[in-house]
Enzyme design. Structure first.
Site, PDB file in Angstrom:
ATOM      1  N   CYS A   1     -15.516  23.162  39.638  1.00  0.00           N
ATOM      2  CA  CYS A   1     -16.501  22.266  40.261  1.00  0.00           C
ATOM      3  C   CYS A   1     -17.917  22.795  40.053  1.00  0.00           C
ATOM      4  O   CYS A   1     -18.881  22.173  40.477  1.00  0.00           O
ATOM      5  CB  CYS A   1     -16.237  22.131  41.754  1.00  0.00           C
ATOM      6  SG  CYS A   1     -14.586  21.567  42.112  1.00  0.00           S
ATOM      7  N   CYS A  23     -24.005  21.859  47.679  1.00  0.00           N
ATOM      8  CA  CYS A  23     -24.228  23.312  47.606  1.00  0.00           C
ATOM      9  C   CYS A  23     -24.449  23.883  49.014  1.00  0.00           C
ATOM     10  O   CYS A  23     -23.960  24.964  49.340  1.00  0.00           O
ATOM     11  CB  CYS A  23     -25.435  23.637  46.729  1.00  0.00           C
ATOM     12  SG  CYS A  23     -25.164  23.185  45.010  1.00  0.00           S
TER      13      CYS A  23
END
Lengths: 128, 406
Positions: free
Chosen positions: A37, A106
């Protein structure tokens, strides 16, 4: 300074990451993400009493992932475990002056790394 | 040192001579070329004719075989949709290579809605189209195949001549996206045997907002932009005269300087490739080692994420490109949040590795000192990012790297 999609704060933490490294005898370690990912974050915690006295990280990932990891360590140092558990990904994003929409994950990853590291600490403590 | 631009596969600056040729057509020769009977329109009309001639010469086509469009994307759309719709009575199957630009790939869903069957052709680890797979997927119902001439992400040049010969014998049309090659390397549409080919000047020091489609004489194609009779009825709309003039001039200069450009780019990229190979541990080059665009070097580095590398290079004054899911889709979010490069996935690079890819595409104005500067800066950046990576730490402790023994 920031000319791209990142804020000055994000770029500052990307270029000068705070608390990058490992803690050899960490009380809690949390690793989340998947290289498939694009990001892997590993957070190390040193805890005394119920206070986080030190935090370090290692991250494989983009600018936002590195900055989110760095900011998270800054936000949690000196906090109690309860206070740290209340730090959300929104708080990390806000402290960074915002993240592009495609990079919100994130900060989510940073929040998850923190939770996993604290769970690891609790588990180790229970096991004595 | 000034900034070093190594992203010419994305676009090139407009050549000063090209700009000079374009400028009069903004203010002095502003007339509509369709009003050719009056003086104001006559000159622009003539200028378009001259530009068409120059573009035709660049690819060894006839002037009448060049249709000006607004972009390479539009040319690819005109070719695929236009050929499909015009030839649907012969069959409804279309084959597209796995590494096409999105302006070709993303037409698949549209075509399926209109009853076409679209299948994808595999490529090998170098990005070369698998002819066996093409042969296996070709049926009597196949009317069109689309294979790009060169891939701008990994630099591989496809064996178009061989593919064209095979298809010609079976009466199947071939479209090739020549965005990566026309104006960069010698291209001869007659020798290649393509039916249509996209040409884009912003890849060879011409302007953006203009492109062309080569269409072999006698090819049946239906236009999807209706309006006036410009471009022989295949692309209605008032022509972008300054853009077309610039396109023609860029084509003329490219032809004139082709050998010199190719030689210089090949030499510089060889130095870059060798320098990277000898100074960076865990580096893996992508694309074909020899059948590749001059000036193009692409690679991935284990334990190093592409966007971070790209950002650090940028901070050091070096512009490059990354196949990183992060960098290439910075503002876009799909269902997974990220998307690995379909080109790297097609050539068999696992997703965890796709995120570390970088490409350097040099241009005619790059200097040896610039390449040496890149080579002096990149090992330090890589060391820094590897030192930050938990994957590198894990690999050092276990002795296992991302897919192989350390």
């Amino acid at each position: 300074m920031a000319k791209g999609p990142y804020s000055d704060k994000v770029m500052d933490h990307f270029m000068n990451p705070r608390n990058m490294g490992e803690i050899e005898d960490a009380d809690g370690v949390g690793e989340v993400g998947n290289p498939a990912c694009g990001d892997v974050m590993k957070l190390y915690l040193k805890i005394e009493g119920d206070k986080i006295v030190d935090a370090k990280f290692k991250t494989f990932g983009c600018g936002a992932a590195i900055a989110s990891s760095s900011m998270t360590t800054e936000l949690i140092k000196g906090k109690t475990i309860d206070e740290a558990l209340r730090i959300s990904n929104e708080a990390v994003t806000e402290a960074l002056g915002g993240l592009p929409p495609a990079k919100q994950h994130c900060s989510v990853l940073a929040e998850e790394a923190l939770k996993v590291a604290l769970e690891d600490y609790k588990k180790k403590k229970e096991q004595g | 040192m000034d900034r070093i631009y190594l992203d010419h596969a994305s676009t090139t600056p407009v050549d000063r001579q090209v700009l000079d040729a374009m400028l009069p057509y903004f203010i002095e020769q502003f007339g509509n070329p369709s009003s050719a009977l009056i003086e104001e329109g006559g000159m622009p009309n003539k200028a378009i004719d001259e530009a068409r001639n120059k573009v035709a010469k660049l690819v060894n086509a006839e002037k009448e075989e060049i249709i000006f469009t607004g972009s390479a994307t539009e040319s690819n759309n005109l070719a695929i949709k236009g050929l499909a719709l015009a030839n649907k009575d012969k069959g409804k199957k279309i084959l597209i290579s796995d590494i096409e630009h999105y302006s070709v790939m993303n037409q698949a869903d549209f075509l399926r809605k209109f009853g076409f069957e679209v299948d994808f052709i595999k490529v090998d680890n170098y990005g070369i189209v698998d002819l066996e797979d093409l042969k296996n997927k070709l049926t009597d119902n196949t009317i069109l195949v689309s294979v790009m001439h060169a891939n701008l992400e990994i630099g591989t040049i496809e064996p178009i001549e061989e593919i064209a010969l095979f298809l010609m014998e079976r009466g199947v049309l071939l479209h090739s996206d020549g965005t990566g090659t026309c104006g960069r390397i010698p291209v001869d549409v007659k020798n290649l045997g393509v039916d249509t080919m996209t040409i884009s000047p912003h890849q060879f020091y011409g302007p953006k907002g203009v492109a062309a489609l080569y269409m072999k004489r006698g090819t049946k194609l239906i236009s999807f932009i209706q309006g006036g009779s410009q471009e022989m009825g295949y692309r209605a709309g008032t022509e972008n005269v300054p853009g077309i003039v610039g396109f023609g001039e860029a084509a003329r200069i490219a032809m004139e300087e082709m050998d010199e450009r190719v030689e210089g780019l090949t030499r510089l990229s060889r130095r870059l490739w060798d320098g990277l190979a000898s100074s960076i541990e865990y580096i893996h080059f992508t694309g074909h080692p020899t059948k590749r665009l001059p000036g193009h070097t692409s690679f991935w580095i284990e334990f190093v994420e592409g966007e971070s590398l790209l950002l650090w290079l940028n901070l050091n004054g070096i512009a490059s490109a990354s196949g990183s899911a992060c960098a290439s889709n910075m503002m876009a979010v799909d269902e997974t949040g990220l998307r690995a490069s379909h080109v790297l996935t097609a050539v068999g690079v696992p997703p965890e590795i796709c995120s570390g890819s970088i490409s350097f595409s040099l241009g005619k104005d790059n200097k040896t000192e610039e390449v040496e500067h890149v080579l002096s800066v990149i090992p330090g950046i890589v060391k820094r990012l590897m030192g930050m990576s938990p994957l590198y730490e894990k690999a050092r402790k276990s002795g296992i790297s991302m897919g192989k023994e350390v």
